[in-house]
Motif scaffolding. Structure first.
Motif, PDB file in Angstrom:
ATOM      1  N   LYS A 657       0.812  -1.265   0.352  1.00 35.99           N
ATOM      2  CA  LYS A 657       0.037   0.075   0.015  1.00 35.99           C
ATOM      3  C   LYS A 657       1.003   1.193  -0.085  1.00 35.99           C
ATOM      4  CE  LYS A 657      -4.136  -1.714   2.255  1.00 35.99           C
ATOM      5  NZ  LYS A 657      -5.136  -1.396   3.339  1.00 35.99           N
ATOM      6  N   ALA A 658       1.788   1.094   0.738  1.00 42.44           N
ATOM      7  CA  ALA A 658       2.589   2.388   0.770  1.00 42.44           C
ATOM      8  C   ALA A 658       3.560   2.792  -0.323  1.00 42.44           C
ATOM      9  CB  ALA A 658       4.028   2.362   1.885  1.00 42.44           C
ATOM     10  N   LEU A 659       3.891   1.658  -1.268  1.00 46.45           N
ATOM     11  CA  LEU A 659       4.366   1.993  -2.807  1.00 46.45           C
ATOM     12  C   LEU A 659       3.087   2.001  -3.681  1.00 46.45           C
ATOM     13  CD1 LEU A 659       7.134  -0.694  -2.548  1.00 46.45           C
ATOM     14  CD2 LEU A 659       7.265   1.690  -2.149  1.00 46.45           C
ATOM     15  N   CYS A 660       1.729   2.108  -3.366  1.00 49.66           N
ATOM     16  CA  CYS A 660       0.787   1.908  -4.164  1.00 49.66           C
ATOM     17  C   CYS A 660       0.882   1.256  -5.406  1.00 49.66           C
ATOM     18  CB  CYS A 660       0.817   3.384  -4.785  1.00 49.66           C
ATOM     19  SG  CYS A 660       0.580   4.818  -3.873  1.00 49.66           S
ATOM     20  N   LEU A 661       1.540  -0.247  -5.027  1.00 47.60           N
ATOM     21  CA  LEU A 661       1.267  -1.216  -5.947  1.00 47.60           C
ATOM     22  C   LEU A 661       0.173  -2.106  -5.940  1.00 47.60           C
ATOM     23  CD1 LEU A 661       5.034  -2.377  -5.761  1.00 47.60           C
ATOM     24  CD2 LEU A 661       3.945  -1.113  -7.449  1.00 47.60           C
ATOM     25  N   ASP A 662      -0.786  -1.608  -4.997  1.00 49.40           N
ATOM     26  CA  ASP A 662      -1.869  -2.457  -4.671  1.00 49.40           C
ATOM     27  C   ASP A 662      -2.880  -1.769  -5.830  1.00 49.40           C
ATOM     28  OD1 ASP A 662      -1.948  -0.048  -3.463  1.00 49.40           O
ATOM     29  OD2 ASP A 662      -3.694  -0.417  -2.405  1.00 49.40           O
ATOM     30  N   LEU A 663      -2.519  -0.623  -6.354  1.00 51.96           N
ATOM     31  CA  LEU A 663      -3.384   0.065  -7.449  1.00 51.96           C
ATOM     32  C   LEU A 663      -2.862  -0.426  -8.976  1.00 51.96           C
ATOM     33  CD1 LEU A 663      -3.244   3.559  -6.202  1.00 51.96           C
ATOM     34  CD2 LEU A 663      -5.076   1.898  -5.622  1.00 51.96           C
ATOM     35  N   LEU A 664      -1.760  -1.123  -8.885  1.00 53.96           N
ATOM     36  CA  LEU A 664      -1.211  -1.487 -10.409  1.00 53.96           C
ATOM     37  C   LEU A 664      -1.909  -2.959 -10.701  1.00 53.96           C
ATOM     38  CD1 LEU A 664       0.975  -1.046 -12.544  1.00 53.96           C
ATOM     39  CD2 LEU A 664       2.517  -2.209 -11.058  1.00 53.96           C
ATOM     40  N   SER A 665      -2.486  -2.963 -11.877  1.00 53.53           N
ATOM     41  CA  SER A 665      -2.896  -4.097 -12.533  1.00 53.53           C
ATOM     42  C   SER A 665      -1.900  -4.921 -13.355  1.00 53.53           C
ATOM     43  CB  SER A 665      -4.162  -3.839 -13.459  1.00 53.53           C
ATOM     44  OG  SER A 665      -3.679  -2.922 -14.577  1.00 53.53           O
ATOM     45  N   LEU A 666      -2.029  -6.249 -13.374  1.00 59.96           N
ATOM     46  CA  LEU A 666      -1.018  -6.737 -14.170  1.00 59.96           C
ATOM     47  C   LEU A 666      -0.991  -6.339 -15.641  1.00 59.96           C
ATOM     48  CD1 LEU A 666       1.059  -9.052 -14.103  1.00 59.96           C
ATOM     49  CD2 LEU A 666      -0.880 -10.711 -14.719  1.00 59.96           C
ATOM     50  N   SER A 667      -1.746  -6.046 -16.208  1.00 57.79           N
ATOM     51  CA  SER A 667      -1.750  -5.693 -17.582  1.00 57.79           C
ATOM     52  C   SER A 667      -1.068  -4.135 -17.747  1.00 57.79           C
ATOM     53  CB  SER A 667      -3.351  -5.405 -18.098  1.00 57.79           C
ATOM     54  OG  SER A 667      -3.837  -4.378 -17.444  1.00 57.79           O
ATOM     55  N   ALA A 668      -1.376  -3.350 -16.797  1.00 53.30           N
ATOM     56  CA  ALA A 668      -0.643  -2.149 -16.820  1.00 53.30           C
ATOM     57  C   ALA A 668       0.762  -2.286 -16.624  1.00 53.30           C
ATOM     58  CB  ALA A 668      -1.216  -1.199 -15.760  1.00 53.30           C
ATOM     59  N   ALA A 669       1.033  -3.049 -15.610  1.00 54.50           N
ATOM     60  CA  ALA A 669       2.460  -3.458 -15.163  1.00 54.50           C
ATOM     61  C   ALA A 669       3.165  -4.034 -16.640  1.00 54.50           C
ATOM     62  CB  ALA A 669       2.684  -4.365 -14.175  1.00 54.50           C
ATOM     63  N   CYS A 670       2.507  -5.065 -17.411  1.00 55.72           N
ATOM     64  CA  CYS A 670       3.102  -5.553 -18.551  1.00 55.72           C
ATOM     65  C   CYS A 670       3.409  -4.764 -19.513  1.00 55.72           C
ATOM     66  CB  CYS A 670       2.331  -6.833 -19.173  1.00 55.72           C
ATOM     67  SG  CYS A 670       2.060  -8.115 -17.774  1.00 55.72           S
ATOM     68  N   ASP A 671       2.233  -3.715 -19.629  1.00 59.18           N
ATOM     69  CA  ASP A 671       2.369  -2.649 -20.656  1.00 59.18           C
ATOM     70  C   ASP A 671       3.652  -1.911 -20.546  1.00 59.18           C
ATOM     71  OD1 ASP A 671       0.150  -3.505 -22.087  1.00 59.18           O
ATOM     72  OD2 ASP A 671      -1.161  -2.032 -20.857  1.00 59.18           O
TER      73      ASP A 671
END
Length: 1212
Positions: A657-671
């Motif tokens: 949560k502190a890194l806001c990675l809970d907002l990052l979807s797998l598709s966005a990360a792959c893109d």
């Protein structure tokens, strides 16, 4: 806020943290508002800024509940506490944040109002600007449509009428230009804090164009008026001149007839009268000479304008007639003079005439000499040319007089006899008649020759001077044109230079564009070198022609050269500044991350681009971001969770949560990964590549969650975390696979989607993965809990057992496919069990169960719900369960089921049936049927299943390698953290003290039964460690070699038996191939040999692993030795030491619950989890005991730690 207040009122810490966060956000927002500038007059830019202001206002309004909650919390704190100081501080902070909120809101509203007014004013200005440009275009079109035509009265009158009409239109259009100027001045005055360059530049261009049009119209009107006046006056002047010339011809004819009458010329009185009349006539002729030349020039101008019309032919005839009459009149005048002079005392008059001509020629020669030298600029030389043209006209006028006089002398000398000359010439003394006649002839001839010579010389001198003037005019005109061309190009370049914004005001994204434009300008300025050289060459050529340039031309040359050089310097400076800005602030820099920290902290960059942080208040540095340090300190609150898997998962969830990675979807990360072409997983990534990829990720998250994501802070903290996990030595490089593993593990996606993606990264093109590739993936994955100090609970950092477990699950295939990997991961292997638990923790955060906790009576239960499968209607909340609290009559080893989502009726019925069954089962049943919630793995050093020890420091004395590895890993973690996990930055001396404490603790654990054998110095500790470790390794190697020899002997024995039976000799074990047996005995021997070979291969593999392990331990011991040998400075440790995430040690009980885990609607029974739910054991040695033993072993180090409250440091 004083620490004493925080201890007295613990709730103040949360209030203080929320207040600080909101205050920092408001300060950042206020700075952003003040720094935002728009281009005045650019409607698109203003509208974009208005949209941003609207979004900012919305963000502010969305944050208002946070402010209200903070105010409510403050009121509750004030009501609950009786500490006056705390109440005062709370009141002061609430007032400050309310005032700050109101100020920011007022700034936003004022800015919004200002932008609305700017938009309105800019729209009006643009409309008036378009109208002004339209009238300027119309005026230019009319001016360009005017062509030079015949200079007839009708045409000139028509053009004068058009010009006056245009001047009238300009006076009417002036109103529109004035309106545009007034609005522009209003914009420049009211919005001077924004970018007004566009308005200023456009206004200047409009005014310059308008002034140029006015000037052209005025000049054209004056020229047309002059032409009109000339056309009107020229016929009158011509008629008047022709009338005069007719009268002069009549007078000349009368004088000519009178001069030829002999009787009239006999008397001197008649000659004098005729001479006087001739002089009057000659005076009129000379007076009308300028009039004649002006009429001739104006007539030629009119003739050229009339082109080939009938009027042109008529005018040409009249001009020819005038020229003919003028020439004839002058000839008659000269003839009259010659006849009159020849009539009386002819030789004396000739003598006087020649003397007058000589004097005149000398005067003209002196006058011509005074015209030199050639001037140094075009205008002055043009003036000299005009003067010389007048001089030449004077020579041309005098030429007939000179020629006539010389001709008269020649005739006189030819016709007069010597007798006549004797009478005419009387010498003072008596000379013979012949000699007197010769003297007269010689004198006249000599004077005539001198006049002729001086006349020729004067003509040559005049022609030479005219040639010099013409050449100088040509060269100076070429120089002036070259100077004008160079000046124009320099002006254009200077205009571009003047439009440069300060580099500090440029947008970071536009730095590259500006750099490209400046480079283009640099090329253009470099090309001007040819123009500069050409101008300088022309100036040098004039010097070689003895033409001294004027001060104006010299200053112009110097100015042009200086401006060109200054432009070069300015462009080079601009390029350098942009390069530096692009390097320091551009997309490849880390400057935008400097806003991630606030004072007294400063973000700095090491030579390998790794960031570190400077605290100017304490004058210390550390690798960890201040917010990351606070986050690690906050993770210590989770150390009371007794079960390591959940403790690790909850820490990772807070980190996620502190890194806001809970907002990052797998598709966005792959893109984002594909956008940066991160496909070679074995390739290293440097810091800039990591930052660029993270920036892309968080920029997209900011667009989706504007009020939740602070891009610089998130990028910096995520980079900090990745380096802590995968680059503890801060080399500035991590592998692409490591980066992907870290980001994908904490992103928002389904668990199996993560497994598939990670497997795909290590699989070959055919979709299969071998042991080495799987080992790389598991190694990178285990580093995540390892960084939190929880790796011991997941099988340690050695991933070889996990790899072996996976391939044993796949029946020892050489390669596995994705389906088998997913099946194995569904079993939740010990090394990866933290990841599915993290997903259950995330799913349980918002779960609300309609049940009441039987211990703390919480209802409804929020988060995990634990239902007993031994007692009816018995539920425990996650807080009580994690802390190990139980109710009377319920034991920890009783089976329970975990729910992370609300239960269904079917699950309630199923659980009721299980409780009913368990009511009839005894304790012996549960002891004989233990179940684990994960797949345990075997270590290399042990043959049985190895479960994570309950307490890490309490290691078995038999496993020396494990003990050394434990303390070395603790030491490495302390080195990497460098005290950043503690309350304040710890100095290197304090870090060394911790290392001594660890070593001392280790020595005490080795020598608990023999206190006298404890080492007395660091050297003894090192020797003890080396001897113990080497002895252990030597024993293991000796056992393996002995076993290998026994196996070889057994093989030799079997081979001899085989040969004695007359069978074919057995091949050596490496060459043995499976064949179909010839007999049962052969099959038995082959099977036995195969088993022996497999056992030998396993032993060799274990030996190789031990040797590699030995090398690692030797390197760690070498590091220990280097640290122990460093000089230790005296340092003091004030206060208590907080537990860091990497060394969080927990108190626990020895009892182990039995648990069934339920995720959603799917249940998987897991009873008695050794790792997930096994509470760690109490450590036998606390920090106080360790410090006491350290002081006993190292007397010189006493007094290092200031007395304070001891903190118990328990293992996980």
């Amino acid at each position: 806020m004083p620490s004493s207040l925080l201890l007295e009122v613990p709730a103040l810490a949360d209030f203080n943290r929320a207040w600080t966060e909101l205050t920092e956000w408001l300060s950042l927002l206020d700075r952003v508002i003040k720094s935002q500038r728009v281009m005045v007059g650019d409607l698109e830019d203003i509208n974009e800024m208005i949209i941003k202001q609207k979004a900012t206002l919305q963000d502010l309004e969305q944050r208002r509940p946070q402010l209200e909650e903070l105010i409510t919390a403050a009121q509750n704190l004030k009501n609950k506490t009786s500490n006056q100081e705390a109440r005062t501080i709370i009141t002061d902070r609430i007032e400050r944040i309310q005032n700050q909120w109101d100020e920011v809101q007022e700034h936003l509203q004022n800015r919004r109002q200002q932008l609305d007014e700017m938009l309105k004013d800019s729209t009006q200005w643009l409309e008036t600007k378009e109208e002004a440009e339209q009238v300027i275009g119309q005026a230019r079109a009319k001016l360009d449509s005017w062509k030079e035509g015949p200079h007839t009265m009708d045409e000139i009158q028509k053009k004068i009428t058009e010009t006056k009409q245009l001047a009238k239109d300009l006076r009417q259009w002036q109103v529109k230009v004035d309106v545009a100027n007034d609005l522009a001045l209003k914009l420049l005055r009211d919005y001077s804090t924004d970018d007004t360059r566009k308005v200023h530049m456009i206004t200047e261009n409009i005014n310059a164009s308008w002034g140029n049009i006015h000037k052209r119209v005025s000049e054209r009107e004056a020229a047309l008026e002059e032409t009109h006046r000339l056309l009107q006056q020229f016929p009158l002047d011509l008629e008047k001149f022709l009338s005069w010339i007719t009268e002069a011809e009549t007078t000349a004819n009368v004088l000519q007839d009178a001069s030829r009458k002999e009787k009239l010329l006999e008397g001197s009185k008649g000659v004098r009268e005729l001479m006087k009349q001739w002089q009057d006539l000659q005076g009129e002729i000379e007076a009308h000479t300028d009039i004649y030349h002006n009429l001739d020039e104006n007539g030629q101008k009119i003739l050229r304008s009339l082109e080939s019309s009938d009027e042109a032919a008529l005018l040409q005839r009249r001009l020819d007639n005038m020229n003919f009459k003028w020439s004839e009149l002058r000839k008659k005048s000269l003839n009259i003079r010659s006849h009159l002079e020849a009539s009386s005392d002819q030789w004396k008059r000739l003598h006087l005439s020649l003397q007058e001509l000589l004097v005149w020629l000398q005067l003209k020669d002196d006058e011509l000499s005074r015209q030199a030298p050639i001037a140094g600029d075009f205008a002055a030389v043009q003036k000299q040319n005009d003067v010389h043209r007048a001089f030449k006209r004077e020579l041309k006028t005098k030429e007939p007089v000179i020629m006539s006089t010389l001709e008269t002398v020649r005739i006189f000398l030819t016709e007069q006899p010597l007798e006549g000359l004797e009478k005419l010439y009387q010498e003072p003394r008596e000379l013979p008649p012949e000699e007197r006649a010769q003297n007269v002839m010689w004198l006249l001839r000599k004077q005539a020759e001198e006049v002729n010579t001086e006349w020729d010389k004067l003509n040559v001198h005049s022609a030479d001077w005219q040639r010099k003037i013409d050449e100088a005019l040509e060269r100076l005109q070429e120089l002036q044109e070259a100077e004008d061309e160079l000046d124009l190009k320099l002006c254009q370049a200077e205009v571009l230079k003047g439009s440069w914004q300060p580099v500090g005001d440029l947008l970071i994204d536009s730095l590259q564009d500006h750099l490209e434009k400046v480079k283009i300008l640099r090329g253009e300025i470099a090309a001007l070198k040819e123009n500069v050289n050409h101008v300088n060459d022309l100036a040098r050529q004039l010097t070689t022609l003895s033409i001294q340039l004027s001060p104006y031309n010299l200053s112009t040359l110097e100015d042009l050269n200086t401006r060109w050089k200054l432009l070069q310097v300015a462009v080079e400076d601009r390029v350098r500044q942009l390069h530096e800005a692009h390097r320091d602030f551009g997309p490849a820099s880390q400057h935008f991350l400097s806003t991630s920290v606030q004072g007294p902290w400063e973000r700095a960059i090491s030579p390998n681009k790794v960031p570190y942080y400077i605290n100017h208040e304490t004058q210390t540095t550390c690798w960890d971001h201040p917010k990351m340090t606070e986050l690690y300190q906050s993770l210590a609150d989770l150390n009371n969770v007794r079960f390591s898997a959940y403790r690790t998962a909850m820490k990772l969830r807070r980190l996620q949560k502190a890194l806001c990675l809970d907002l990052l979807s797998l598709s966005a990360a792959c893109d984002a990964l594909d956008q940066h072409n991160l496909k070679q997983n074995d390739q290293p990534m440097d810091i800039l590549q990591i930052i660029n990829c993270l920036t892309t990720i968080y920029d997209r998250l900011e667009q989706e969650h504007n009020n939740l994501v602070n891009v610089p802070l998130c990028v910096d903290m995520c980079l900090n975390w990745l380096l802590n996990v995968y680059d503890t030595g801060r080399t500035g490089r991590i592998r692409v696979l490591s980066f992907k593993t870290g980001i994908i593990s904490l992103c928002k996606a389904h668990l199996e989607d993560k497994y598939r993606y990670l497997f795909k990264q290590v699989a070959s093109s055919t979709g299969f993965c071998d042991q080495r590739r799987l080992g790389l993936l598991l190694h990178d994955s285990i580093q995540i809990p390892r960084q939190l100090g929880e790796v011991a609970s997941f099988g340690g950092s050695n991933i070889e057992p996990s790899v072996r477990s996976c391939f044993q699950f796949a029946n020892n295939k050489p390669e596995i496919e994705a389906a088998l990997f997913l099946d194995w991961m569904r079993l939740e292997p010990q090394s990866m069990v933290w990841l599915p638990v993290l997903h259950r923790v995330a799913a349980a955060e918002t779960a609300k169960h309609q049940a009441k906790c039987n211990i703390c009576k919480e209802c409804p239960i929020i988060g995990f719900r634990y239902r007993s499968l031994k007692h009816f209607n018995y539920d425990i909340c996650q807080s009580c369960f994690f802390s190990g609290r139980v109710a009377k009559g319920h034991k920890m080893h009783y089976p329970m089921v975990e729910y992370c989502t609300p239960t269904t009726s079917g699950e309630d019925v199923r659980d009721f049936a299980k409780v009913l069954k368990n009511k009839f089962r005894t304790k012996r049943y549960f002891a004989k049927h233990p179940r684990m919630g994960y797949l345990p793995v075997q270590t290399v050093l042990e043959g049985d299943n190895m479960e994570t020890p309950a307490s890490s420091p309490q290691l078995s004395h038999d496993d020396t390698h494990s003990r050394i590895e434990h303390y070395a890993s603790r030491l490495a973690e302390m080195e990497n953290s460098n005290g950043s996990y503690l309350n304040d930055s710890i100095s290197p001396n304090e870090s060394i003290d911790d290392e001594h404490l660890l070593i001392q603790h280790y020595c005490q654990s080795l020598n608990q039964d023999s206190p006298l054998s404890q080492p007395r110095s660091p050297a003894q500790i090192l020797i003890s460690l080396e001897s113990e470790e080497r002895g252990e390794l030597e024993r293991i190697l000796a056992d393996l070699e002995e076993e290998n020899r026994n196996l070889q002997a057994e093989y030799d024995r079997l081979k001899q038996q085989h040969e004695r039976k007359g069978l074919s000799p057995l091949p050596s074990p490496p060459e043995m191939m499976p064949t179909s047996p010839q007999s049962p005995r052969d099959a038995e021997l082959i099977a036995e040999a195969k088993l022996l070979r497999q056992h030998k291969g396993r032993l060799e593999a274990r030996m190789q692993i031990l040797e590699d392990h030995n090398k690692q331990l030797e390197s760690q011991l070498h590091r220990l030795r280097q640290l122990l040998e460093q000089p230790q400075a005296e340092a003091k440790v004030n206060g208590t030491t907080a537990s860091s995430p990497s060394t969080s040690l927990q108190r626990s009980e020895s009892s182990q619950p039995m648990l069934l885990r339920v995720v959603g609607s799917q249940t998987s029974e897991s009873v008695g989890e050794e790792d997930l739910l096994s509470p760690p054991q109490d450590t036998s040695t606390g920090l106080e005991e360790v410090m006491e033993q350290l002081n006993n072993s190292f007397p010189s180090s006493r007094g290092r730690n200031a007395p304070g409250k001891p903190v118990r440091e328990d293992t996980m």
